[in-house]
Write a protein that holds these residues in place. Sequence first.
Motif, PDB file in Angstrom:
ATOM      1  N   LYS A   1       0.802  -1.220   0.000  1.00 16.60           N
ATOM      2  CA  LYS A   1       0.000   0.000   0.000  1.00 16.60           C
ATOM      3  C   LYS A   1       0.834   1.268   0.000  1.00 16.60           C
ATOM      4  O   LYS A   1       0.293   2.364  -0.097  1.00 16.60           O
ATOM      5  N   VAL A   2       2.162   1.117   0.150  1.00 19.37           N
ATOM      6  CA  VAL A   2       3.027   2.296   0.225  1.00 19.37           C
ATOM      7  C   VAL A   2       2.900   3.167  -1.009  1.00 19.37           C
ATOM      8  O   VAL A   2       2.761   4.392  -0.924  1.00 19.37           O
TER       9      VAL A   2
ATOM     10  N   HIS B   1      -1.161   9.243  -3.424  1.00 21.47           N
ATOM     11  CA  HIS B   1      -2.311  10.024  -2.968  1.00 21.47           C
ATOM     12  C   HIS B   1      -1.910  11.362  -2.354  1.00 21.47           C
ATOM     13  O   HIS B   1      -2.631  12.353  -2.467  1.00 21.47           O
ATOM     14  N   SER B   2      -0.747  11.381  -1.691  1.00 21.52           N
ATOM     15  CA  SER B   2      -0.397  12.566  -0.917  1.00 21.52           C
ATOM     16  C   SER B   2       0.670  13.462  -1.543  1.00 21.52           C
ATOM     17  O   SER B   2       0.717  14.659  -1.258  1.00 21.52           O
ATOM     18  N   ILE B   3       1.529  12.901  -2.404  1.00 23.89           N
ATOM     19  CA  ILE B   3       2.677  13.682  -2.862  1.00 23.89           C
ATOM     20  C   ILE B   3       2.269  14.876  -3.724  1.00 23.89           C
ATOM     21  O   ILE B   3       2.873  15.946  -3.643  1.00 23.89           O
ATOM     22  N   GLN B   4       1.226  14.717  -4.535  1.00 25.89           N
ATOM     23  CA  GLN B   4       0.768  15.827  -5.367  1.00 25.89           C
ATOM     24  C   GLN B   4       0.296  17.001  -4.504  1.00 25.89           C
ATOM     25  O   GLN B   4       0.608  18.163  -4.775  1.00 25.89           O
TER      26      GLN B   4
ATOM     27  N   GLN C   1      17.368  14.806 -12.812  1.00 26.94           N
ATOM     28  CA  GLN C   1      16.476  14.390 -13.891  1.00 26.94           C
ATOM     29  C   GLN C   1      15.387  13.430 -13.425  1.00 26.94           C
ATOM     30  O   GLN C   1      14.350  13.304 -14.071  1.00 26.94           O
ATOM     31  N   GLU C   2      15.616  12.753 -12.326  1.00 32.48           N
ATOM     32  CA  GLU C   2      14.661  11.740 -11.869  1.00 32.48           C
ATOM     33  C   GLU C   2      13.650  12.343 -10.907  1.00 32.48           C
ATOM     34  O   GLU C   2      13.974  13.221 -10.104  1.00 32.48           O
ATOM     35  N   GLY C   3      12.408  11.855 -10.985  1.00 29.95           N
ATOM     36  CA  GLY C   3      11.361  12.321 -10.090  1.00 29.95           C
ATOM     37  C   GLY C   3      11.463  11.699  -8.709  1.00 29.95           C
ATOM     38  O   GLY C   3      12.088  10.652  -8.526  1.00 29.95           O
ATOM     39  N   CYS C   4      10.837  12.345  -7.729  1.00 26.80           N
ATOM     40  CA  CYS C   4      10.966  11.903  -6.336  1.00 26.80           C
ATOM     41  C   CYS C   4      10.000  10.776  -5.975  1.00 26.80           C
ATOM     42  O   CYS C   4      10.292   9.989  -5.069  1.00 26.80           O
ATOM     43  N   GLU C   5       8.875  10.688  -6.650  1.00 28.57           N
ATOM     44  CA  GLU C   5       7.862   9.717  -6.246  1.00 28.57           C
ATOM     45  C   GLU C   5       8.402   8.287  -6.270  1.00 28.57           C
ATOM     46  O   GLU C   5       8.285   7.548  -5.284  1.00 28.57           O
TER      47      GLU C   5
END
Length: 221
Positions: free
Chosen positions: A78-79, A85-88, A162-166
């Motif tokens: 579920k991580v 759900h929350s990062i945006q 260049q890489e995203g955090c999610e």
Amino acid sequence: MGQCGITSSKTVLVFLNLIFWAVVIIAVGTLLFIIGLIGCCATIRESSCGLATFAAILLLVFVTECVVVVLGYIYRAKVEDEVNHSIQKVYNEYNGTNTDAPSRAIDYVQRQLHCCGIHNYSDWKNTRWFKESKNNSVPVSCCQPNISNCTGVLTRPADLYQEGCEALVVKKLKEIMMYVIWAALTFASIQMLGMLCACVVLCRRSHDPAYELLVTTNSYA
């Protein structure tokens, strides 16, 4: 302000859950040490009651750790949903000040994980902070450390991570959960061995009269 508090709380809860399970494993390890001392004393004294109590305690702890492993796998799955759900919302709450918790958290994550934005640095264009600042730049925490005089301006994308955090956050959280799961499995294996040894000694005492007589004789001696 209220929405910001709710979003921050959700993010904090994810990390608190991980810390909670780590503390559980440490507590179980301490409990295992104490139980081991009890088992040693019961074995030396050849106490059937003590060995039975020792085996029962180990069984209870073993079942508890099995539950921890199952919950760990469930939570690990579920991580990604929790982060998605929350990062945006957290990124949209960014205002670039050190006094704001979401802003400090985002800057810290971007510096530590060497990432920028949710999927990449272009995600910052959709945030409220980017639209309000109108300087066509991302936070300086997106700047690569080997680049001097980096201001986060999007006209120099090579200066940015260049890489995203999610994806990196999800990966890191899953790694932590796997450490917790493997630790629980290790403790469970040790306790299973302890239960088997205690059961073997109990069976010998109950089915071997000569063994019982020898123990009784030595006790009186």
